[in-house]
Design a protein around this motif. Sequence first.
Motif, PDB file in Angstrom:
ATOM      1  N   MET A   1       0.853  -1.203   0.000  1.00  0.00           N
ATOM      2  CA  MET A   1       0.000   0.000   0.000  1.00  0.00           C
ATOM      3  C   MET A   1       0.885   1.249   0.000  1.00  0.00           C
ATOM      4  SD  MET A   1      -3.301   0.667   0.088  1.00  0.00           S
ATOM      5  CE  MET A   1      -4.073  -0.817   0.666  1.00  0.00           C
ATOM      6  N   THR A   2       0.600   2.173  -0.956  1.00  0.00           N
ATOM      7  CA  THR A   2       1.316   3.455  -0.987  1.00  0.00           C
ATOM      8  C   THR A   2       0.481   4.501  -0.281  1.00  0.00           C
ATOM      9  OG1 THR A   2       1.922   2.842  -3.221  1.00  0.00           O
ATOM     10  CG2 THR A   2       2.438   5.092  -2.556  1.00  0.00           C
ATOM     11  N   SER A   3       1.131   5.317   0.506  1.00  0.00           N
ATOM     12  CA  SER A   3       0.405   6.408   1.143  1.00  0.00           C
ATOM     13  C   SER A   3       0.592   7.669   0.295  1.00  0.00           C
ATOM     14  CB  SER A   3       0.972   6.611   2.553  1.00  0.00           C
ATOM     15  OG  SER A   3       0.576   7.856   3.026  1.00  0.00           O
ATOM     16  N   PHE A   4      -0.482   8.404   0.055  1.00  0.00           N
ATOM     17  CA  PHE A   4      -0.408   9.615  -0.766  1.00  0.00           C
ATOM     18  C   PHE A   4      -1.148  10.718  -0.040  1.00  0.00           C
ATOM     19  CE2 PHE A   4      -0.841  11.898  -4.942  1.00  0.00           C
ATOM     20  CZ  PHE A   4       0.509  11.922  -5.236  1.00  0.00           C
ATOM     21  N   ARG A   5      -0.437  11.836   0.232  1.00  0.00           N
ATOM     22  CA  ARG A   5      -0.967  12.851   1.143  1.00  0.00           C
ATOM     23  C   ARG A   5      -1.347  14.120   0.381  1.00  0.00           C
ATOM     24  NH1 ARG A   5       4.452  11.957   4.412  1.00  0.00           N
ATOM     25  NH2 ARG A   5       5.029  12.165   2.233  1.00  0.00           N
ATOM     26  N   LEU A   6      -2.579  14.555   0.606  1.00  0.00           N
ATOM     27  CA  LEU A   6      -3.135  15.669  -0.151  1.00  0.00           C
ATOM     28  C   LEU A   6      -3.039  16.980   0.635  1.00  0.00           C
ATOM     29  CD1 LEU A   6      -4.418  13.076  -1.359  1.00  0.00           C
ATOM     30  CD2 LEU A   6      -6.539  14.354  -1.660  1.00  0.00           C
ATOM     31  N   SER A  27     -11.418   3.578   1.671  1.00  0.00           N
ATOM     32  CA  SER A  27     -10.997   2.164   1.740  1.00  0.00           C
ATOM     33  C   SER A  27     -11.231   1.457   0.401  1.00  0.00           C
ATOM     34  CB  SER A  27     -11.720   1.441   2.880  1.00  0.00           C
ATOM     35  OG  SER A  27     -13.104   1.564   2.696  1.00  0.00           O
ATOM     36  N   VAL A  28     -12.283   1.825  -0.300  1.00  0.00           N
ATOM     37  CA  VAL A  28     -12.535   1.226  -1.629  1.00  0.00           C
ATOM     38  C   VAL A  28     -11.428   1.658  -2.587  1.00  0.00           C
ATOM     39  CG1 VAL A  28     -14.141   1.179  -3.586  1.00  0.00           C
ATOM     40  CG2 VAL A  28     -15.025   1.280  -1.253  1.00  0.00           C
ATOM     41  N   ILE A  29     -11.084   2.953  -2.525  1.00  0.00           N
ATOM     42  CA  ILE A  29     -10.022   3.464  -3.401  1.00  0.00           C
ATOM     43  C   ILE A  29      -8.716   2.717  -3.108  1.00  0.00           C
ATOM     44  CG2 ILE A  29      -8.585   5.495  -3.911  1.00  0.00           C
ATOM     45  CD1 ILE A  29     -11.093   7.244  -3.255  1.00  0.00           C
ATOM     46  N   ALA A  30      -8.440   2.523  -1.828  1.00  0.00           N
ATOM     47  CA  ALA A  30      -7.182   1.848  -1.448  1.00  0.00           C
ATOM     48  C   ALA A  30      -7.170   0.410  -1.953  1.00  0.00           C
ATOM     49  CB  ALA A  30      -7.016   1.901   0.069  1.00  0.00           C
ATOM     50  N   SER A  31      -8.299  -0.284  -1.823  1.00  0.00           N
ATOM     51  CA  SER A  31      -8.267  -1.686  -2.248  1.00  0.00           C
ATOM     52  C   SER A  31      -8.216  -1.797  -3.767  1.00  0.00           C
ATOM     53  CB  SER A  31      -9.442  -2.479  -1.653  1.00  0.00           C
ATOM     54  OG  SER A  31     -10.631  -2.091  -2.267  1.00  0.00           O
ATOM     55  N   ARG A  32      -8.778  -0.816  -4.465  1.00  0.00           N
ATOM     56  CA  ARG A  32      -8.703  -0.860  -5.930  1.00  0.00           C
ATOM     57  C   ARG A  32      -7.336  -0.475  -6.469  1.00  0.00           C
ATOM     58  NH1 ARG A  32     -13.989   2.550  -7.289  1.00  0.00           N
ATOM     59  NH2 ARG A  32     -15.498   0.918  -6.929  1.00  0.00           N
ATOM     60  N   THR A  33      -6.716   0.514  -5.840  1.00  0.00           N
ATOM     61  CA  THR A  33      -5.534   1.122  -6.454  1.00  0.00           C
ATOM     62  C   THR A  33      -4.249   0.859  -5.680  1.00  0.00           C
ATOM     63  OG1 THR A  33      -5.814   3.163  -5.185  1.00  0.00           O
ATOM     64  CG2 THR A  33      -6.954   3.046  -7.312  1.00  0.00           C
ATOM     65  N   GLY A  34      -4.388   0.417  -4.443  1.00  0.00           N
ATOM     66  CA  GLY A  34      -3.184   0.268  -3.613  1.00  0.00           C
ATOM     67  C   GLY A  34      -2.680   1.599  -3.096  1.00  0.00           C
ATOM     68  N   VAL A  35      -3.494   2.652  -3.239  1.00  0.00           N
ATOM     69  CA  VAL A  35      -3.078   3.984  -2.776  1.00  0.00           C
ATOM     70  C   VAL A  35      -3.982   4.415  -1.635  1.00  0.00           C
ATOM     71  CG1 VAL A  35      -2.771   6.415  -3.405  1.00  0.00           C
ATOM     72  CG2 VAL A  35      -2.282   4.622  -5.096  1.00  0.00           C
ATOM     73  N   PRO A  69       6.633  19.441   3.630  1.00  0.00           N
ATOM     74  CA  PRO A  69       7.258  18.320   2.901  1.00  0.00           C
ATOM     75  C   PRO A  69       6.400  17.061   2.907  1.00  0.00           C
ATOM     76  CG  PRO A  69       8.396  18.745   4.982  1.00  0.00           C
ATOM     77  CD  PRO A  69       7.365  19.809   4.848  1.00  0.00           C
ATOM     78  N   GLN A  70       5.408  17.045   3.794  1.00  0.00           N
ATOM     79  CA  GLN A  70       4.569  15.839   3.841  1.00  0.00           C
ATOM     80  C   GLN A  70       3.404  15.883   2.860  1.00  0.00           C
ATOM     81  OE1 GLN A  70       4.007  15.449   8.224  1.00  0.00           O
ATOM     82  NE2 GLN A  70       5.202  13.608   7.778  1.00  0.00           N
ATOM     83  N   VAL A  71       3.241  17.005   2.162  1.00  0.00           N
ATOM     84  CA  VAL A  71       2.189  17.082   1.133  1.00  0.00           C
ATOM     85  C   VAL A  71       2.760  16.537  -0.176  1.00  0.00           C
ATOM     86  CG1 VAL A  71       0.844  18.691  -0.290  1.00  0.00           C
ATOM     87  CG2 VAL A  71       0.920  18.992   2.198  1.00  0.00           C
ATOM     88  N   ASP A  72       2.113  15.481  -0.723  1.00  0.00           N
ATOM     89  CA  ASP A  72       2.601  14.875  -1.967  1.00  0.00           C
ATOM     90  C   ASP A  72       1.991  15.514  -3.205  1.00  0.00           C
ATOM     91  OD1 ASP A  72       4.212  12.833  -0.739  1.00  0.00           O
ATOM     92  OD2 ASP A  72       2.336  11.842  -0.146  1.00  0.00           O
ATOM     93  N   VAL A  73       0.782  16.031  -3.064  1.00  0.00           N
ATOM     94  CA  VAL A  73       0.110  16.661  -4.209  1.00  0.00           C
ATOM     95  C   VAL A  73      -0.726  17.819  -3.681  1.00  0.00           C
ATOM     96  CG1 VAL A  73      -1.895  15.087  -4.107  1.00  0.00           C
ATOM     97  CG2 VAL A  73      -1.391  16.268  -6.234  1.00  0.00           C
ATOM     98  N   SER A 308      -9.735  11.527  -9.390  1.00  0.00           N
ATOM     99  CA  SER A 308      -9.172  10.663 -10.425  1.00  0.00           C
ATOM    100  C   SER A 308      -7.796  11.197 -10.833  1.00  0.00           C
ATOM    101  CB  SER A 308     -10.137  10.520 -11.602  1.00  0.00           C
ATOM    102  OG  SER A 308      -9.745  11.279 -12.694  1.00  0.00           O
ATOM    103  N   ASP A 309      -7.655  12.527 -10.875  1.00  0.00           N
ATOM    104  CA  ASP A 309      -6.335  13.109 -11.168  1.00  0.00           C
ATOM    105  C   ASP A 309      -5.338  12.866 -10.026  1.00  0.00           C
ATOM    106  OD1 ASP A 309      -6.819  14.146 -13.674  1.00  0.00           O
ATOM    107  OD2 ASP A 309      -7.188  16.191 -12.989  1.00  0.00           O
ATOM    108  N   VAL A 310      -5.832  12.929  -8.805  1.00  0.00           N
ATOM    109  CA  VAL A 310      -4.945  12.671  -7.658  1.00  0.00           C
ATOM    110  C   VAL A 310      -4.374  11.256  -7.773  1.00  0.00           C
ATOM    111  CG1 VAL A 310      -4.914  12.262  -5.155  1.00  0.00           C
ATOM    112  CG2 VAL A 310      -6.038  14.317  -6.087  1.00  0.00           C
ATOM    113  N   LEU A 311      -5.233  10.309  -8.089  1.00  0.00           N
ATOM    114  CA  LEU A 311      -4.772   8.916  -8.181  1.00  0.00           C
ATOM    115  C   LEU A 311      -3.865   8.713  -9.388  1.00  0.00           C
ATOM    116  CD1 LEU A 311      -8.072   7.529  -6.871  1.00  0.00           C
ATOM    117  CD2 LEU A 311      -5.839   7.048  -5.851  1.00  0.00           C
TER     118      LEU A 311
END
Length: 426
Positions: A1-6, A27-35, A69-73, A308-311
């Motif tokens: 699982m990758t963590s992605f911080r907005l 949780s659905v997004i995480a299980s579908r995408t691994g993010v 620095p903890q904001v990824d996008v 969808s763009d974030v992912l």
Amino acid sequence: MTSFRLGIAGLGTVAQGVLDIVRENGSVIASRTGVELTIQRVASRTARPDVDLCGATFSTELRDLIDDPQVDVVLELIGGETVARQFIGDALAAGKPVVTANKAVIAAYGNELLTQFPGVGLRFEAAVAGAIPIIQAIRSGLVANRFEHVVGIINGTCNYILTAMQEQGAAFEDALARAQELGYAEADPTFDVDGIDAAHKLAILLGLAFDVPFNFDDIAIEGIRGVTPEDIQYAEELGYRIKHLGIARQTTAGLEARVHPTLVPVQQLIASVNGVLNAVLVKTDAAGDTLFSGPGAGGAATASAVLSDVLATAEAGETPTWRSGEAELKVLPVAETYSAHYLRIPALDEPGVFAQVANALSRYGISIEAAIQKGLQDHASTPPVVAIVILTQVTREADIAAAVAELEDLPQVAGEIARIRVESLA
Ligand code: HSE
């Protein structure tokens, strides 16, 4: 699982939509995408203690999103032009990928930002047609095609107003007032009803489909203030609906790019897209006709496109979404574009008037496809005024404009002529 911080800039309806979706569907997004998405930080001028920030740090300084620095996008959801453009540029300069819903900034400065900061990642699916994934469709699903046209109902406010005029016979002003009551139109409705919002979106669609730089100034713009209930009724009698369309089309002479009210044959599916819905019809060489329809605005619907763009950013890393300037195509001046036309001519009801109208059109090489005469517009005048309604065949814009100017100078023509383009979309 990758963590992605907005990091979210703004706390309006779209930002709240993003927070809701991450909370409800994370949780659905995480299980579908691994993010695994987390909201790291939210920045807005005004605090909103009533909004659940999903555990994010709140700040009133936009810059904090870039410096963290903890904001990824970074999500630019503040709207407007000047501050948003500066913020997007600053974020990209700092190496932070940006997702925005801001059509005005992308239409005017998108090339500059993409060129200046290649590879950082600037995505804008939510800028055009809200929830409809039309940018992904053009740049991914249909990427192997050559595009013939991209034609869309890309302003929900105009579509709501025209639908109300069609279904209830309402006048423009009454339908606009209702749209304002329902929150579809702003107190100052100029951007929507005068076609500017649609032109921003069309500039983006044109650039994406035809590989030209985004250029708002290339778009010929007309809004819907001049459309009357009579025009809608006469169009219906002739087998058409009036829709406010954005049209990007390749012709042998170059590209056409225009937004305006348009008569569309009732049998075209896009003619039945009503209310605030948007729809985009794409015609390409290999895939043929594809039609995309859905909500073009609203917090949750727009947030769906933002996420969808974030992912895509999380999954693609630094892959840029778009390059421009690979095509030699030029956008034609509107005078050099071609359409059929609907004309409503207020004329004195006396012998020979129709012949004069037909003669003037024929002098400009304009052929009549259909004509009807409608009852008295003005009972009081002598002779009375009637409406001569004409559908022309396809003609050059410069010719029809000159013919209409000449017709308006005839003593038998009793006022301004309504002129609306007709597109078969065949
Ligand atoms: N105001 C726009 C519309 C939605 O009415 O479609 C945001 O672009």
